[in-house]
Write an enzyme that holds these catalytic residues in place. Sequence first.
Site, mmCIF file in Angstrom:
data_model
loop_
_atom_site.group_PDB
_atom_site.id
_atom_site.type_symbol
_atom_site.label_atom_id
_atom_site.label_comp_id
_atom_site.label_asym_id
_atom_site.label_seq_id
_atom_site.Cartn_x
_atom_site.Cartn_y
_atom_site.Cartn_z
ATOM 1 N N TYR A 440 1.990 0.619 1.843
ATOM 2 C CA TYR A 440 1.781 -0.071 3.109
ATOM 3 C C TYR A 440 2.451 -1.486 3.098
ATOM 4 O O TYR A 440 2.667 -2.236 2.128
ATOM 5 C CB TYR A 440 0.547 -0.113 3.755
ATOM 6 C CG TYR A 440 -0.850 -0.433 2.974
ATOM 7 C CD1 TYR A 440 -0.561 -1.367 1.799
ATOM 8 C CD2 TYR A 440 -1.967 -0.164 3.087
ATOM 9 C CE1 TYR A 440 -1.722 -2.012 1.231
ATOM 10 C CE2 TYR A 440 -3.335 -0.773 2.483
ATOM 11 C CZ TYR A 440 -3.023 -1.587 1.607
ATOM 12 O OH TYR A 440 -4.043 -1.930 1.040
ATOM 13 N N GLU A 441 2.539 -2.224 4.306
ATOM 14 C CA GLU A 441 3.024 -3.401 4.520
ATOM 15 C C GLU A 441 4.603 -3.505 4.104
ATOM 16 O O GLU A 441 4.917 -4.309 3.538
ATOM 17 C CB GLU A 441 2.263 -4.540 4.023
ATOM 18 C CG GLU A 441 1.275 -5.193 4.612
ATOM 19 C CD GLU A 441 1.288 -5.235 5.870
ATOM 20 O OE1 GLU A 441 2.475 -5.757 6.283
ATOM 21 O OE2 GLU A 441 0.698 -4.797 6.685
ATOM 22 N N GLY A 442 5.237 -2.327 4.374
ATOM 23 C CA GLY A 442 6.614 -2.376 4.056
ATOM 24 C C GLY A 442 6.758 -1.595 2.595
ATOM 25 O O GLY A 442 6.198 -2.174 1.588
#
Length: 597
Positions: A440-442
Amino acid sequence: MPVYKAPVNDTLFVLNDVLNLQNYGNLPGFADLGPDMLEAIVSEAAKVAEEEFFPLNLSGDQEGCTRSDDGSVTVPAGFKEAYDAYCQGGWLGLAVPEEFGGQGLPYTLHAAVGEYMSSANISLTMYPGLTQGAIAAILVHGSDAQKAKYLPKMVEGVWSGTMNLTEPHCGTDLGLLRTRAVPAGDGSYRISGQKIFISAGEHSMTENIVHLVLARIDGAPAGTKGISLFIVPKFLVNEDGSSGARNGVACGAIEHKMGIHGNSTCVMNYDDATGYLLGAENKGLAAMFVMMNEARLGVGLQGLSLGETAYQNAAAYARDRLQGRALSGPKAPEKAADPIIVHPDIRRTLMTIRAFTEAGRAFTLWTALKSDIAHRSEDAAERQTADDLLSLATPILKGVLTDKGFDHAVAAQQVFGGHGYIEEHGMSQYVRDARITMIYEGANGIQALDLVGRKLAANGGRAVMALFKEIGDFCEENRSDETLTFYTKGLKKGLNDLQTSTMWFMQNAMAKPDNAGAGSTDYMHLFGLVVLGYMWAKMAKAAEDALAAGDPRKEFLEAKLVTARFYMERIMPETALRKARIEAGADSLMALPADAF
Ligand SMILES: Cc1cc2nc3c(=O)[nH]c(=O)nc-3n(C[C@H](O)[C@H](O)[C@H](O)COP(=O)(O)OP(=O)(O)OC[C@H]3O[C@@H](n4cnc5c(N)ncnc54)[C@H](O)[C@@H]3O)c2cc1C
């Protein structure tokens, strides 16, 4: 049972001896932070992490979150009480400006404390963590009225925050997003659509939840140029600030997932929900990036945190578990076997995690300090340099510390043999929890592309050149110091590999973009090896200086030097491998047709 003790001495060493936080007394929030004050704050945070958060880690994993038919979500037992204690202690607003109810202390301190909380209980820490990101976005892009309406309650922790980007067909490529925003005629919008995987999307811990939602206003351009950001509260907020009617947003389901069971990952359905534009129309991605950048540093910190906890448990087990005899002869002849910590291969695992984690802590706090300087300094040139370095460091910190955090959780699990694979010792949870931080978060592949595709070339390569110069200058300034030669030589060699690879991209990636994509993950890790090596050289210098001055922390400082040596001897040489892979280019990667896979 798993153990966790916050590494207070190590944090204080980084803050006081390596970063010299006392030299930044001119920045707002730093003035009173002498060593005693720092120790008091950090030790207090350690207590909250060890005594309030950590005891709920295992039970939270086992119990998980449950959704009822009415869409409400129950979090594991004890989470609400621990969350309340955290908020009442003022930890949520530690670095938020005082005018909104925060304490105005440095973000650097917030990062130091955040490590302990995530180490102790990542699932629980995510609830206030998402709120902190939402606060940052409202602080930067909110109108005065929005700040006054939402921030005090969020800083107090009685309202929480979320970030809503992902949709079923749209993850990395946000240009595909479909959630609609229709002007209601009174300045507000009607938001409709479905968001998935929303962390802390619904729960029972706060009176209201302030969702920050990306959506496309009817008629806006296609792709990322037509995305706007909206504040969509679960309960509408009355003029007097109290919570009003229920808004048209509900949790449709919660995900059953590999780890972070104590955090509710929700499908959020928006059905004509009332939303308020945050920032300018069609500039939603830029506004959300404030939250995402904050979150990326937070997720990098999660990788570090889980590596630290896994290490502590593996070290304790290795001192205790008796198997086999030391190659150099028995070390505990009175016992049936030696503890496994005598075996070089077990040492290799423990030293590797330790060397990355201690340098990762220094790198995280170094980056957080850049954020403080970028946001608080009165000197424009100083602000710009710090902002450049913060922006460059963010994908490295997120990508490298989370890839390593997962590797380290697995390596620490290996120290337990079969006992690491069963749930009893808690090692399986660290592996499961650490896995999401790479996604997550890229996802980390995207962090690597951000580094190579955007950050390297930004402003004509200003940031990367500033960092290369800073590291080169450090080596040069300490060249005549014989106690440091070993470290500066290793660092210089790594820096050469990094500079050569950077040049290689400049010469080979413009004409053939696949070369950039093919080498990006290796480049991100190569960069990570060098900045962590830089941290080790700085820590070795601080340790040598302190020892020469007769510092009483002799054992601690000598251990630093041993670990610095280990890093330079056994980890830094990986830069040559990374460089070779980068220079191999994309040909063999891209040669097979898609249907051959
Ligand atoms: C537990 C959990 C919590 C989450 N919390 C939130 C949250 O709070 N809010 C929120 O909005 N989202 C959240 N997410 C979503 C998360 O951020 C996304 O899953 C992530 O961004 C990746 O998107 P995706 O899953 O659609 O993968 P995809 O975008 O489909 O990507 C699949 C793979 O392809 C790679 N890839 C994609 N595009 C490219 C490219 N151009 N070049 C090279 N490689 C590429 C990716 O790196 C990835 O490995 C959460 C997810 C989970 C599982």
